[in-house]
Design an enzyme around this catalytic site. Structure first.
Site, PDB file in Angstrom:
ATOM      1  N   ASP A  22      -4.129   0.595   7.365  1.00 42.01           N
ATOM      2  CA  ASP A  22      -5.522   0.738   6.924  1.00 42.01           C
ATOM      3  C   ASP A  22      -6.259   1.864   7.658  1.00 42.01           C
ATOM      4  OD1 ASP A  22      -7.739   0.150   5.464  1.00 42.01           O
ATOM      5  OD2 ASP A  22      -8.295  -1.628   6.600  1.00 42.01           O
ATOM      6  N   ASN A  70      -5.262  -2.708  -5.440  1.00 43.97           N
ATOM      7  CA  ASN A  70      -5.515  -1.262  -5.270  1.00 43.97           C
ATOM      8  C   ASN A  70      -5.593  -0.486  -6.586  1.00 43.97           C
ATOM      9  OD1 ASN A  70      -3.717  -0.973  -2.106  1.00 43.97           O
ATOM     10  ND2 ASN A  70      -5.888  -1.183  -2.471  1.00 43.97           N
TER      11      ASN A  70
HETATM   12  C1  FPP Z   1      -5.320   1.748   3.140  1.00 43.69           C
HETATM   13  O1  FPP Z   1      -6.285   2.642   3.669  1.00 43.69           O
HETATM   14  C2  FPP Z   1      -4.161   2.507   2.642  1.00 43.69           C
HETATM   15  C3  FPP Z   1      -3.660   2.433   1.375  1.00 43.69           C
HETATM   16  C4  FPP Z   1      -4.224   1.566   0.336  1.00 43.69           C
HETATM   17  C5  FPP Z   1      -2.517   3.278   0.953  1.00 43.69           C
HETATM   18  C6  FPP Z   1      -1.373   3.373   1.925  1.00 43.69           C
HETATM   19  C7  FPP Z   1      -0.386   4.352   1.398  1.00 43.69           C
HETATM   20  C8  FPP Z   1       0.264   5.274   2.124  1.00 43.69           C
HETATM   21  C9  FPP Z   1       0.156   5.400   3.607  1.00 43.69           C
HETATM   22  C10 FPP Z   1       1.127   6.309   1.457  1.00 43.69           C
HETATM   23  C11 FPP Z   1       2.473   5.924   0.955  1.00 43.69           C
HETATM   24  C12 FPP Z   1       3.289   5.002   1.773  1.00 43.69           C
HETATM   25  C13 FPP Z   1       4.583   5.185   2.179  1.00 43.69           C
HETATM   26  C14 FPP Z   1       5.309   4.020   2.753  1.00 43.69           C
HETATM   27  C15 FPP Z   1       5.306   6.468   2.108  1.00 43.69           C
HETATM   28  P1  FPP Z   1      -7.679   2.814   2.897  1.00 43.69           P
HETATM   29  O2  FPP Z   1      -7.494   3.844   1.837  1.00 43.69           O
HETATM   30  O3  FPP Z   1      -8.139   1.488   2.399  1.00 43.69           O
HETATM   31  O4  FPP Z   1      -8.603   3.352   4.053  1.00 43.69           O
HETATM   32  P2  FPP Z   1     -10.162   3.075   4.221  1.00 43.69           P
HETATM   33  O5  FPP Z   1     -10.319   1.595   4.452  1.00 43.69           O
HETATM   34  O6  FPP Z   1     -10.513   3.888   5.427  1.00 43.69           O
HETATM   35  O7  FPP Z   1     -10.838   3.547   2.969  1.00 43.69           O
END
Ligand code: FPP
Length: 245
Positions: A22, A70
């Site tokens: 996150d 998501n």
């Molecule tokens: C949460 O942070 C993150 C996600 C929903 C996406 C995670 C995906 C990746 C790291 C890329 C692909 C993965 C792999 C295994 C190659 P957020 O977007 O909710 O952050 P925020 O809370 O700061 O908005």
């Protein structure tokens, strides 16, 4: 202490660590970049932390890459995350055997693009040829803990209807075998970076006795020292599993 020392005299790391990756969006916003830049950096962090977990003897690393919720995000953001997963899977197909890294997906793959599904099948086939002792990364994609439990319950009910099972067979062990995590021990440690302190539908069945570690560090900034701190905190926990001292 949560764990015994291993042969090296160091405290053995947890066998299974799970991480809610996150804070990618906030990491990007702080730098005036689009959210997708945060995910790109987050994918690199995943790569570094998975390698580190393997090096220090963690057996399983499970990461939350994309939840069943998501899809509510913008089309651009969803497409960017799927593109990163595709890039990572293409690389994995070429390197898993060399690096002895098993890869497995948790989640309902039905709405995922045929191309990603094909790549996931390919990595599953490679995983089958690797030793069960090799390090394994589990990527949660279109995953929700409640959805996983429902899908498992449906499959158990279907087995009952087909006469392969009867309701009396149902135990925690039998039900666990219907989950995406079948055959994989529950995570001893669940880490959530970025300052949020909630489970967000992650590994709801498997987290029954997990230890939780929270840090304000945003996922793209999460490094080896941070993982060491999480493991050290885990070792200081008194795990009683409902027992009394
Ligand atoms: C949460 O942070 C993150 C996600 C929903 C996406 C995670 C995906 C990746 C790291 C890329 C692909 C993965 C792999 C295994 C190659 P957020 O977007 O909710 O952050 P925020 O809370 O700061 O908005």
């Amino acid at each position: 202490m949560a764990e015994n020392k291993n042969g090296t005299g160091r405290l053995a790391p947890p066998r299974h660590i799970a991480i809610i990756m996150d804070g990618n969006g906030r990491w990007a916003k702080k730098r005036g970049l689009p959210r997708t830049a945060g995910h790109k950096e987050g994918a690199e962090t995943f790569r570094r932390i998975a390698t580190y977990c393997k090096d220090i003897g963690v057996k399983y690393l499970t990461v939350y890459a994309f939840s069943t919720e998501n899809w509510k995000r913008s089309e651009t953001e969803v497409a960017a995350i799927m593109a990163l997963l595709k890039k990572y899977l293409l690389e994995a197909v070429d390197t898993m055997e060399r690096d002895h890294i098993r890869l497995h997906f948790f989640g309902d793959m039905t709405p995922i693009s045929p191309e990603l599904r094909r790549l996931a099948r390919e990595t599953d086939e490679i995983t089958e040829h690797l030793s069960k002792d090799d390090f394994q990364a589990n990527v949660c994609l279109n995953y929700g803990g409640r959805d996983e439990i429902l899908r498992a319950a449906r499959r158990f009910a279907a087995d009952c209807a087909a006469g392969r099972r009867s309701p009396e067979d149902l135990s925690e062990a039998v039900f666990s075998d219907y989950l995406d995590s079948a055959g994989i021990p529950d995570p001893e440690l669940i880490i959530r970076p970025s300052g949020e302190q909630r489970i967000s539908n992650f590994l709801l069945w498997q987290c029954a006795y997990s230890e939780f570690y929270y840090t304000d560090t945003l996922w793209p900034d999460f490094d080896q020292a941070e993982l060491d701190r999480a493991i050290a905190a885990y070792h200081r926990r008194d795990r009683r599993f409902g027992n009394a001292k």
